[in-house]
Design a protein around this motif. Structure first.
Motif, PDB file in Angstrom:
ATOM      1  N   PRO A 109       1.273   3.977  -8.350  1.00 31.40           N
ATOM      2  CA  PRO A 109       1.379   3.264  -7.079  1.00 31.40           C
ATOM      3  C   PRO A 109       2.772   2.655  -6.904  1.00 31.40           C
ATOM      4  CG  PRO A 109       0.153   1.955  -8.653  1.00 31.40           C
ATOM      5  CD  PRO A 109       0.385   3.292  -9.313  1.00 31.40           C
ATOM      6  N   GLY A 110       3.239   2.612  -5.676  1.00 29.67           N
ATOM      7  CA  GLY A 110       4.564   2.099  -5.409  1.00 29.67           C
ATOM      8  C   GLY A 110       5.476   3.116  -4.753  1.00 29.67           C
ATOM      9  N   ASP A 146      -2.244  16.859  14.069  1.00 26.61           N
ATOM     10  CA  ASP A 146      -1.315  15.745  14.180  1.00 26.61           C
ATOM     11  C   ASP A 146      -1.195  15.100  12.811  1.00 26.61           C
ATOM     12  OD1 ASP A 146      -0.962  16.189  16.909  1.00 26.61           O
ATOM     13  OD2 ASP A 146      -2.610  14.857  17.465  1.00 26.61           O
ATOM     14  N   LEU A 147      -0.066  14.428  12.564  1.00 23.04           N
ATOM     15  CA  LEU A 147       0.232  13.907  11.232  1.00 23.04           C
ATOM     16  C   LEU A 147       0.557  12.419  11.305  1.00 23.04           C
ATOM     17  CD1 LEU A 147       2.607  16.803  10.144  1.00 23.04           C
ATOM     18  CD2 LEU A 147       0.254  16.483   9.356  1.00 23.04           C
ATOM     19  N   VAL A 148      -0.019  11.647  10.384  1.00 28.37           N
ATOM     20  CA  VAL A 148       0.286  10.219  10.269  1.00 28.37           C
ATOM     21  C   VAL A 148       0.613   9.930   8.811  1.00 28.37           C
ATOM     22  CG1 VAL A 148      -0.494   7.854  10.650  1.00 28.37           C
ATOM     23  CG2 VAL A 148      -1.331   9.691  12.137  1.00 28.37           C
ATOM     24  N   PHE A 149       1.879   9.589   8.540  1.00 28.77           N
ATOM     25  CA  PHE A 149       2.311   9.244   7.188  1.00 28.77           C
ATOM     26  C   PHE A 149       2.253   7.724   7.037  1.00 28.77           C
ATOM     27  CE2 PHE A 149       4.209  13.324   8.109  1.00 28.77           C
ATOM     28  CZ  PHE A 149       4.010  14.037   6.938  1.00 28.77           C
ATOM     29  N   ILE A 150       1.591   7.276   5.988  1.00 27.30           N
ATOM     30  CA  ILE A 150       1.353   5.845   5.774  1.00 27.30           C
ATOM     31  C   ILE A 150       2.104   5.380   4.529  1.00 27.30           C
ATOM     32  CG2 ILE A 150      -0.391   4.064   5.342  1.00 27.30           C
ATOM     33  CD1 ILE A 150      -2.446   5.917   6.672  1.00 27.30           C
ATOM     34  N   ASP A 151       2.854   4.289   4.676  1.00 27.27           N
ATOM     35  CA  ASP A 151       3.474   3.627   3.524  1.00 27.27           C
ATOM     36  C   ASP A 151       2.675   2.354   3.242  1.00 27.27           C
ATOM     37  OD1 ASP A 151       5.590   5.418   3.068  1.00 27.27           O
ATOM     38  OD2 ASP A 151       6.763   4.537   4.671  1.00 27.27           O
ATOM     39  N   PRO A 152       1.810   2.348   2.233  1.00 25.87           N
ATOM     40  CA  PRO A 152       1.002   1.165   1.940  1.00 25.87           C
ATOM     41  C   PRO A 152       1.882  -0.045   1.610  1.00 25.87           C
ATOM     42  CG  PRO A 152       0.124   3.084   0.818  1.00 25.87           C
ATOM     43  CD  PRO A 152       1.478   3.474   1.348  1.00 25.87           C
ATOM     44  N   PRO A 195       0.737 -10.975  -4.117  1.00 25.00           N
ATOM     45  CA  PRO A 195       0.648  -9.539  -4.402  1.00 25.00           C
ATOM     46  C   PRO A 195      -0.772  -9.081  -4.733  1.00 25.00           C
ATOM     47  CG  PRO A 195       2.597 -10.443  -5.445  1.00 25.00           C
ATOM     48  CD  PRO A 195       1.825 -11.611  -4.891  1.00 25.00           C
ATOM     49  N   LYS A 196      -1.559  -9.953  -5.401  1.00 25.29           N
ATOM     50  CA  LYS A 196      -2.895  -9.551  -5.830  1.00 25.29           C
ATOM     51  C   LYS A 196      -3.820  -9.239  -4.649  1.00 25.29           C
ATOM     52  CE  LYS A 196      -4.587 -14.335  -6.232  1.00 25.29           C
ATOM     53  NZ  LYS A 196      -5.129 -15.356  -7.166  1.00 25.29           N
ATOM     54  N   GLU A 197      -3.420  -9.669  -3.441  1.00 24.74           N
ATOM     55  CA  GLU A 197      -4.244  -9.390  -2.267  1.00 24.74           C
ATOM     56  C   GLU A 197      -4.165  -7.920  -1.853  1.00 24.74           C
ATOM     57  OE1 GLU A 197      -4.172 -12.281   0.975  1.00 24.74           O
ATOM     58  OE2 GLU A 197      -2.942 -13.597  -0.284  1.00 24.74           O
ATOM     59  N   GLY A 205       8.434  -1.235  -7.917  1.00 24.82           N
ATOM     60  CA  GLY A 205       7.873  -1.681  -9.187  1.00 24.82           C
ATOM     61  C   GLY A 205       6.524  -2.351  -9.070  1.00 24.82           C
ATOM     62  N   ILE A 206       5.813  -2.169  -7.943  1.00 25.65           N
ATOM     63  CA  ILE A 206       4.557  -2.895  -7.760  1.00 25.65           C
ATOM     64  C   ILE A 206       3.471  -2.446  -8.735  1.00 25.65           C
ATOM     65  CG2 ILE A 206       5.077  -3.320  -5.341  1.00 25.65           C
ATOM     66  CD1 ILE A 206       3.019  -1.202  -4.600  1.00 25.65           C
ATOM     67  N   GLY A 207       3.651  -1.264  -9.344  1.00 26.41           N
ATOM     68  CA  GLY A 207       2.651  -0.803 -10.303  1.00 26.41           C
ATOM     69  C   GLY A 207       2.495  -1.734 -11.489  1.00 26.41           C
ATOM     70  N   GLU A 208       3.546  -2.529 -11.776  1.00 27.22           N
ATOM     71  CA  GLU A 208       3.470  -3.473 -12.891  1.00 27.22           C
ATOM     72  C   GLU A 208       2.456  -4.577 -12.613  1.00 27.22           C
ATOM     73  OE1 GLU A 208       7.406  -4.869 -13.518  1.00 27.22           O
ATOM     74  OE2 GLU A 208       8.243  -2.898 -13.965  1.00 27.22           O
TER      75      GLU A 208
END
Length: 507
Positions: free
Chosen positions: A107-108, A152-158, A172-174, A408-411
């Motif tokens: 993730p990230g 149609d295409l929708v690219f999402i950046d979480p 961040p934990k949310e 680095g959010i995977g940390e």
């Protein structure tokens, strides 16, 4: 001394009434108001739309590209996160046309890889033959392999990826966790469907790498939830990782050695360390050895007989291209990191993890593991330059934030999943896919795997999706002669596009 002490006591007693009166006066006086905390400034979401045209899948069409922020709020209305989506919608708009939601992994990881490498209307042109991408400028070219002719295409950046970010004092934990992330992405999808009048459109969900883990978790939030269900026509899994415990290198876990072996065989063949008529045939031979004699030998542990050990060692050398002496020293168990370093040590080279067609040269050839992954540093600069150029300059997104291709959010990631049994010790989200297939007879799953991918080995994907409770008749596998991001190879990008196009049309 006695006199001085008596004098001090007398002074204190005499002062007591006055002090008491002063204290009472202070208590009667209203307390001064504390300065009000500065109110968090509201984020006004930006949205930019531009008109374009192109030829995709042999069909010329016009489309609208829209890049914008979706603001996610808490129960009290506080703004929590801004999620950036980039959508491409064919004109004139058709509410009965399929729409596909796509994201990458980590993730990230931002959606740059699938958007600028595989399915977006533009792509970055980097070498197709496992050479590094060199220095800028990198060509940003029309992408006839985009899926826009069929969906149609929708690219999402979480949250925490791409240009998306947490707002104000949001913890961040949310958002940084398997379930938290999936809920956020599911909300963005529901919002997009409502804002664009697409609730009754055929819907597909697709992810790459951890994005396949996310796909399973988001499917659970959309399809298996108890409210506001979103029916899916299909789920697209590219470089699949659903059973995260299976490949763990924890002492005592033998499954990773089994699921990695067919990938080792494919890579050994590619680099001339093994001989076989084709990678398909050699991979199948390795599968049968891995799940049969090799698995049996590993499970016997130190009770393995001398004769059987010698037989297993010889066959391992045949499949892996490693010497029997090395395999003996490794106790018949070679981790991917050791394999990357050892396979081409005699040539002074290492092989890549994401795509083992790539080779690199370390500072020290005597080390146990590679310095870095040549299949990542060989392509990352081109992709980062392309997504920034396209989204900032061509699509008009204005921000002083850096695009997070890999953050680095995977940390900080929360890997616990409450609604799966014993998920803290064995995280496997494949049951989410199984439930969705059992409860939706029209839903199907497409699985794309590269032969030279060690981040998400193809046999590991096959293993996780063949477990009990997962209907097999609606799962389709397709294989490619590249690695984790098979679309970096021109032939495989075209094949992947063709395969998914057929998958969507067959709904």
């Amino acid at each position: 001394m006695k006199f001085a002490a008596s004098l001090a006591l007398a002074i204190a007693l005499a002062a007591a009434p006055a002090l008491a009166e002063e204290k009472a006066a202070k208590e009667d006086k209203p307390a001064a108001a504390k300065p009000a905390e500065a109110k968090q400034a509201e984020v006004v979401p930006q949205v930019h739309s531009t008109k374009h045209s192109g030829v995709f899948g042999g069909q010329k069409l016009s489309y609208t590209a829209t890049i914008g922020e979706t603001i996610l709020k808490g129960e009290d209305g506080t703004q929590k996160a801004a999620v950036v989506t980039t959508s491409y919608v064919k004109e004139p708009r058709d509410p009965s046309r399929p729409v596909t939601f796509l994201f990458n992994g980590g993730p990230g990881s931002g959606s740059v890889w699938l958007q600028m490498g595989a399915f977006g209307p533009k792509r970055v042109a980097i070498p197709s033959d496992a050479r590094d991408d060199g220095a800028p400028p990198y060509p940003i070219v029309d992408n006839p392999d985009s899926l826009l002719d069929v969906t149609d295409l929708v690219f999402i950046d979480p949250p925490g990826t791409g240009f998306s970010y947490l707002i104000g004092k949001t913890e961040p934990k949310e958002f940084y966790g398997v379930t938290q992330d999936a809920k956020a992405v599911a909300e963005v999808i529901r919002r997009w469907l409502g804002d664009n009048g697409r609730w009754n459109s055929p819907k597909f969900l697709g992810g790459e790498s951890y994005g396949t883990t996310r796909s399973a978790a988001v499917t659970n939030q959309l399809v298996n939830s108890t409210f506001n269900d979103v029916g899916l026509n299909g789920v697209i899994l590219i470089s699949t990782i659903l059973d995260l415990a299976a490949g763990s290198e924890s002492p005592g876990n033998e499954l990773g050695y089994i699921t990695n072996l067919p990938s080792m065989a494919a890579v050994a063949l590619y680099h001339g360390k093994a001989t076989a008529p084709s990678v398909e045939a050699f991979a199948e031979e390795a599968r049968q050895f891995a799940i049969g004699p090799y698995a049996s030998a590993l499970l016997k542990g130190q009770k393995l007989s001398t004769e059987e050990r010698a037989s297993i060692r010889r066959q391992l050398a045949h499949f892996t291209g490693l010497s029997e002496a090395y395999l003996e020293e490794a106790d018949l168990r070679v981790t991917p990191g050791r394999f990357f370093k050892e396979l081409l040590r005699d040539r002074g080279l290492t092989v890549g993890r994401l795509d083992s067609r790539y080779t690199g040269k370390d500072a020290d050839n005597a080390g146990e593991n590679p310095d870095n992954d040549p299949s990542f540093y060989g392509i990352d600069a081109g992709y980062t330059a392309a997504v920034n150029s396209w989204e900032r300059d061509s699509l008009g997104f204005k921000t002083d934030r850096e695009y997070q291709s890999i953050s680095g959010i995977g940390e900080d990631w929360d890997w616990r999943v409450k609604d799966l049994p014993d998920a803290r010790g064995y995280l496997n989200v494949a049951p989410y896919i199984g439930q969705a297939l059992r409860e939706n007879s029209a839903m199907r799953v497409f699985v794309a795997q590269g032969y030279y991918d060690f981040a998400t080995p193809f046999f590991g994907a096959e293993y996780s999706l063949s477990r009990s409770g997962i209907p097999q008749d609606r799962i389709q596998f397709s294989y490619y002669h590249a690695g984790h991001m098979m679309y970096v190879r021109d032939e495989d990008r075209s094949k992947l596009s063709h395969d998914i196009r057929q998958f969507i049309r067959a709904r």
